[in-house]
Scaffold this motif. Structure first.
Motif, short mmCIF file in Angstrom:
data_model
loop_
_atom_site.label_atom_id
_atom_site.label_comp_id
_atom_site.label_asym_id
_atom_site.label_seq_id
_atom_site.Cartn_x
_atom_site.Cartn_y
_atom_site.Cartn_z
N ASP A 68 0.80 -1.23 0.00
CA ASP A 68 0.00 0.00 0.00
C ASP A 68 0.83 1.28 0.00
OD1 ASP A 68 -2.34 -1.45 -0.02
OD2 ASP A 68 -2.55 -1.45 2.16
N ALA A 69 2.12 1.18 0.36
CA ALA A 69 2.96 2.39 0.41
C ALA A 69 3.15 2.94 -1.00
CB ALA A 69 4.32 2.06 1.03
N SER A 70 3.33 4.24 -1.08
CA SER A 70 3.52 4.89 -2.39
C SER A 70 4.98 4.80 -2.82
CB SER A 70 3.06 6.34 -2.32
OG SER A 70 3.81 7.02 -1.33
N ILE A 71 5.44 3.55 -2.97
CA ILE A 71 6.82 3.27 -3.37
C ILE A 71 6.76 2.42 -4.63
CG2 ILE A 71 9.00 2.21 -2.72
CD1 ILE A 71 8.06 2.44 0.23
N PRO A 72 7.30 2.90 -5.73
CA PRO A 72 7.32 2.07 -6.94
C PRO A 72 8.30 0.91 -6.77
CG PRO A 72 8.52 4.10 -7.32
CD PRO A 72 7.91 4.22 -5.95
N ALA A 73 8.00 -0.21 -7.41
CA ALA A 73 8.89 -1.38 -7.34
C ALA A 73 10.20 -1.14 -8.08
CB ALA A 73 8.17 -2.60 -7.89
N ALA A 74 10.18 -0.25 -9.06
CA ALA A 74 11.38 0.10 -9.83
C ALA A 74 11.37 1.61 -10.07
CB ALA A 74 11.41 -0.65 -11.15
N ALA A 75 12.53 2.14 -10.43
CA ALA A 75 12.64 3.57 -10.70
C ALA A 75 11.80 3.94 -11.92
CB ALA A 75 14.09 3.95 -10.94
N PRO A 76 10.89 4.90 -11.78
CA PRO A 76 10.08 5.32 -12.94
C PRO A 76 10.97 5.98 -13.99
CG PRO A 76 9.16 6.16 -10.86
CD PRO A 76 10.49 5.58 -10.56
N ASN A 77 10.92 5.48 -15.22
CA ASN A 77 11.78 6.00 -16.30
C ASN A 77 11.58 7.49 -16.56
OD1 ASN A 77 13.14 3.61 -16.82
ND2 ASN A 77 11.60 2.89 -18.27
N ASP A 78 10.37 7.98 -16.38
CA ASP A 78 10.12 9.40 -16.66
C ASP A 78 10.75 10.33 -15.62
OD1 ASP A 78 8.19 8.34 -14.85
OD2 ASP A 78 6.85 10.03 -15.26
N LEU A 79 11.20 9.78 -14.50
CA LEU A 79 11.83 10.60 -13.46
C LEU A 79 13.36 10.47 -13.45
CD1 LEU A 79 9.47 10.03 -10.39
CD2 LEU A 79 9.48 11.94 -12.00
N LEU A 80 13.90 9.56 -14.28
CA LEU A 80 15.35 9.35 -14.27
C LEU A 80 16.09 10.64 -14.60
CD1 LEU A 80 15.74 5.82 -15.87
CD2 LEU A 80 15.98 6.47 -13.48
N LEU A 140 24.13 16.65 5.99
CA LEU A 140 23.17 16.82 4.90
C LEU A 140 22.01 15.88 5.22
CD1 LEU A 140 22.21 17.72 2.05
CD2 LEU A 140 23.58 15.83 1.12
N ARG A 141 20.80 16.44 5.34
CA ARG A 141 19.61 15.63 5.62
C ARG A 141 18.62 15.89 4.49
NH1 ARG A 141 17.64 17.04 10.98
NH2 ARG A 141 19.09 15.45 11.70
N VAL A 142 18.18 14.79 3.86
CA VAL A 142 17.28 14.89 2.71
C VAL A 142 16.09 13.96 2.92
CG1 VAL A 142 17.11 14.66 0.20
CG2 VAL A 142 19.27 15.34 1.23
N ARG A 143 14.90 14.46 2.65
CA ARG A 143 13.67 13.66 2.72
C ARG A 143 13.17 13.47 1.28
NH1 ARG A 143 10.84 13.54 7.52
NH2 ARG A 143 8.88 13.94 6.48
N LEU A 144 13.00 12.20 0.89
CA LEU A 144 12.65 11.87 -0.50
C LEU A 144 11.39 11.03 -0.57
CD1 LEU A 144 16.19 10.58 -1.53
CD2 LEU A 144 15.23 12.82 -2.09
N SER A 145 10.60 11.24 -1.61
CA SER A 145 9.47 10.36 -1.88
C SER A 145 10.02 8.99 -2.27
CB SER A 145 8.62 10.92 -3.02
OG SER A 145 9.36 10.86 -4.24
N GLY A 146 9.18 7.98 -2.22
CA GLY A 146 9.61 6.64 -2.62
C GLY A 146 10.10 6.61 -4.06
N ALA A 147 9.42 7.32 -4.96
CA ALA A 147 9.82 7.35 -6.37
C ALA A 147 11.17 8.03 -6.54
CB ALA A 147 8.76 8.06 -7.21
N MET A 148 11.37 9.16 -5.87
CA MET A 148 12.63 9.88 -6.01
C MET A 148 13.79 9.06 -5.41
SD MET A 148 13.34 13.85 -5.28
CE MET A 148 14.71 14.66 -6.06
N VAL A 151 14.77 6.45 -7.94
CA VAL A 151 15.51 7.08 -9.03
C VAL A 151 16.95 7.35 -8.59
CG1 VAL A 151 15.68 9.21 -10.38
CG2 VAL A 151 13.50 8.01 -10.22
N PHE A 152 17.12 7.87 -7.36
CA PHE A 152 18.46 8.12 -6.85
C PHE A 152 19.26 6.82 -6.83
CE2 PHE A 152 21.53 7.70 -3.51
CZ PHE A 152 22.38 8.77 -3.76
N ALA A 153 18.68 5.76 -6.28
CA ALA A 153 19.40 4.49 -6.16
C ALA A 153 19.80 3.94 -7.53
CB ALA A 153 18.54 3.47 -5.40
#
Length: 189
Positions: A68-80, A140-148, A151-153
Motif C-alpha cells: 500500500d505504500a507509495s513506493i514504486p517497485a522500480a525507478a520510474p523511467n520518466d523521473l530518471l 546533509l539531511r534529505v527527505r525523499l518520496s519513494g519514487a525519487m 531514481v536516486f538508487a
C-alpha cells in the motif's frame, strides 16, 4: 563550532555524480532546491552502499505496508535524472557516516550524511550528538518520496557500474568481488 545542517524536504534534485575519469573519479552527493545547492564528497564504496541500502529499505517498507505504500517497485523511467552535477560544485564536507530511515507517517525516505570527523574529535562529537543537537559534525539531511529515492538508487548504482570494465563474454560490468557470467557457462572472473 556549531553544527551546520543542510536540510532538503523533497528537493527538486538529489543525485550522486562524479568528476573525473574512471579510476580517478571524485564522487559527490548533491541536493538542490530553489536555487540552493549542497554538494558533499564521498567514496565510491559509500555511494554503492547507500544505493543498495536504499533499495533494501524501500523494499522492506513496501513489504511491511502490504504493497500500500507509495513506493514504486522500480525507478520510474520518466523521473530518471542523467544530467551532470549542478554548478558551481563546492564541497561542503567529506562524508563520514550515513544513516537511512523510512518515515511511515510522512511516507518518505530520510537520508543523512554526516561530515567525517577526525579521530581526536570523534569522541567529543559522538558525545555532543547525544547531548546537544547544535554541536557535532555538519550534516546533509534529505527527505525523499519513494519514487525519487528509487531514481536516486538507480542512478547511483549505474554510476558506480559505469567505471567498471565490462565482462568480455556478457558485457556486464565486472564486480570487484567476482562476476558469475551468465553467458560463459559459469565462468567466474
Amino acid at each position: 563550532m556549531p553544527r551546520q545542517v543542510f536540510f532538503y524536504d523533497q528537493p527538486e534534485r538529489f543525485v550522486a555524480g562524479t568528476v573525473g575519469q574512471p579510476g580517478a573519479r571524485a564522487f559527490y552527493l548533491q541536493a538542490s532546491a530553489r536555487g540552493r545547492i549542497t554538494s558533499v564528497l564521498l567514496e565510491k564504496t559509500q555511494v554503492a552502499a547507500l544505493a543498495e541500502r536504499i533499495e533494501e529499505v524501500l523494499d522492506e517498507a513496501l513489504r511491511r505496508s502490504g504493497g500500500d505504500a507509495s513506493i514504486p517497485a522500480a525507478a520510474p523511467n520518466d523521473l530518471l535524472d542523467t544530467a551532470p552535477l549542478d554548478l558551481p560544485l563546492e564541497q561542503e564536507f567529506r562524508v563520514g557516516t550515513m544513516a537511512l530511515a523510512w518515515d511511515s507517517v510522512d511516507a518518505c525516505l530520510v537520508v543523512e550524511a554526516q561530515a567525517l570527523v577526525e579521530e581526536e574529535e570523534e569522541e567529543d562529537a559522538a558525545e555532543a550528538a547525544f547531548t546537544d543537537d547544535e554541536n557535532g559534525p555538519d550534516m546533509l539531511r534529505v527527505r525523499l518520496s519513494g519514487a525519487m529515492a528509487r531514481v536516486f538508487a538507480k542512478r547511483a548504482l549505474d554510476l558506480v557500474a559505469a567505471g567498471r570494465k565490462p565482462c568480455p563474454f556478457c558485457n556486464l560490468p565486472l564486480d570487484p568481488e567476482g562476476h558469475l557470467c551468465p553467458r560463459a557457462n559459469g565462468y567466474r572472473r
